[in-house]
Design an enzyme around this catalytic site. Sequence first.
Site, PDB file in Angstrom:
ATOM      1  N   GLU A  73       0.606  -1.151   0.112  1.00 15.70           N
ATOM      2  CA  GLU A  73      -0.017  -0.351   0.273  1.00 15.70           C
ATOM      3  C   GLU A  73       0.625   1.130   0.157  1.00 15.70           C
ATOM      4  OE1 GLU A  73      -4.482   0.563   2.261  1.00 15.70           O
ATOM      5  OE2 GLU A  73      -2.463   0.953   3.379  1.00 15.70           O
ATOM      6  N   SER A  84       0.793  11.893   1.479  1.00 13.47           N
ATOM      7  CA  SER A  84      -0.101  13.302   0.811  1.00 13.47           C
ATOM      8  C   SER A  84       0.770  14.473   0.607  1.00 13.47           C
ATOM      9  CB  SER A  84      -1.268  13.275   1.383  1.00 13.47           C
ATOM     10  OG  SER A  84      -1.470  14.111   3.036  1.00 13.47           O
ATOM     11  N   HIS A 113      -9.343   1.995  -1.582  1.00 13.93           N
ATOM     12  CA  HIS A 113     -10.096   2.687  -0.771  1.00 13.93           C
ATOM     13  C   HIS A 113     -10.874   3.312  -1.416  1.00 13.93           C
ATOM     14  CE1 HIS A 113      -7.710   0.434   2.345  1.00 13.93           C
ATOM     15  NE2 HIS A 113      -8.230   0.049   2.677  1.00 13.93           N
ATOM     16  N   GLU A 169     -15.374   5.700   1.454  1.00 12.21           N
ATOM     17  CA  GLU A 169     -15.897   4.714   2.264  1.00 12.21           C
ATOM     18  C   GLU A 169     -16.644   5.977   3.390  1.00 12.21           C
ATOM     19  OE1 GLU A 169     -13.958   2.174   5.891  1.00 12.21           O
ATOM     20  OE2 GLU A 169     -12.785   3.762   4.813  1.00 12.21           O
ATOM     21  N   ASP A 184     -12.284  -7.075   5.642  1.00 14.94           N
ATOM     22  CA  ASP A 184     -11.292  -5.271   6.029  1.00 14.94           C
ATOM     23  C   ASP A 184     -10.323  -6.478   6.689  1.00 14.94           C
ATOM     24  OD1 ASP A 184     -10.208  -3.245   6.582  1.00 14.94           O
ATOM     25  OD2 ASP A 184     -12.807  -1.947   5.919  1.00 14.94           O
TER      26      ASP A 184
END
Length: 404
Positions: free
Chosen positions: A142, A146, A205, A208, A307
């Site tokens: 993953e 940001s 994702h 959500e 999950d």
Amino acid sequence: MKIIAAKWLFDGENIQRDTAVAFDEKIAEIGTFEILETRYPDAEILRLDDKSVLLPGLINPHVHLEFGANTTHLKYGDFMTWLQSVIAHRDELIDACHAACYRRQIQEMLETGTTTFGAVSSYGKELTACRAAPQRVIFFNEAIGSQPAAVDALYSDFMQRLEESEKAASDRFIPAVALHAPYSVHPVLIKKILHETPQKPLSAHFLESPAEKEWLQEGRGPFKYFFESYLGQSTPLCHPEAFLNLLEGRKTLLTHAVQAGEREFDLIASAGHAITHCPRSNRLLGCGRLPIEGVKKRKILWLLGTDGLSSNRSLSLWDEMRAALMLHHQAPLNLFAADLLRAVTSRAADALDLPVGRLKPGCFADLVTVSLPDAPDNEKSVATQLVLHTEKIDRLYIQGTQHV
């Protein structure tokens, strides 16, 4: 060669009666027991009783193992409250989930019939355990981060983890890519990663929670305070539609999509993406209900995932199916139960492009047997009874080798 003869069989699409399967590493043939017994006279034979059902091994496309030590550490009821508790307890939980913790979660999935799972890994700490798992593993390295100034460092860390996982690549261990979410991965980082990994399975994702939707579409709400407080960031990185555009040409497993609207669902359908539905996680984090009727209307491929234990109480797909059966009360019960079985077998296999999830010649012999409390009296109720009553499986085979 082995032959299993069953009164009831789910082949990944439909319930069949009085059917047998001949297999070694792969499924050789499906037919009546009498024909297969004659054709394979030296086969090892198992005849199931009338209460038992034979079906493909289950596929869990989205599970986080890194927070598997969680029990009562995290707070539920609202996504942002949960996220704050994850940040507060992150180091403690990651340190507590060592080798035995990973093995325990993998064993739980095995005992409840999961023969393939997608492990979403943020740090790579569960790599060794996943490499040693008896199941088929799609190892989703993953990417998250940001801040523009950190893109090169984040990319370097991601590629290092991906390359480490590629050392173990095989037909049972498949290195893959995950993008955390539109709000948490810089678009430049996304572009760099997608450019360098064109053939890898891809997961992300997507929409959500209500807080995520408000932040990405309007630049306000609880996420605004979160990003300003932790990262000094006052505007969102990427509108949901822009994020989907970044995925152009890459069929992606989009996890959750609870807050997607008509426009997003239309784009998902036209791009051929799949949606991984995690109803228990969505309920615990206050995210809402996936409008499954709209997903089905657009013929979007939808799967079912557990999950991780940071937002669930088990990794059992039977528990997940039961939750989904009750949540989507508008769906006809018996038909929807059968659809849920497809979501964790044939549809998941199609989304991951794997030769599993069906009992048909040429597929790997990943299969399980399950006992019901009583013998069903008609095929229309078999799927419903399986979903309602199954806790653990009786037997489990992966590529023809028995593991349970």
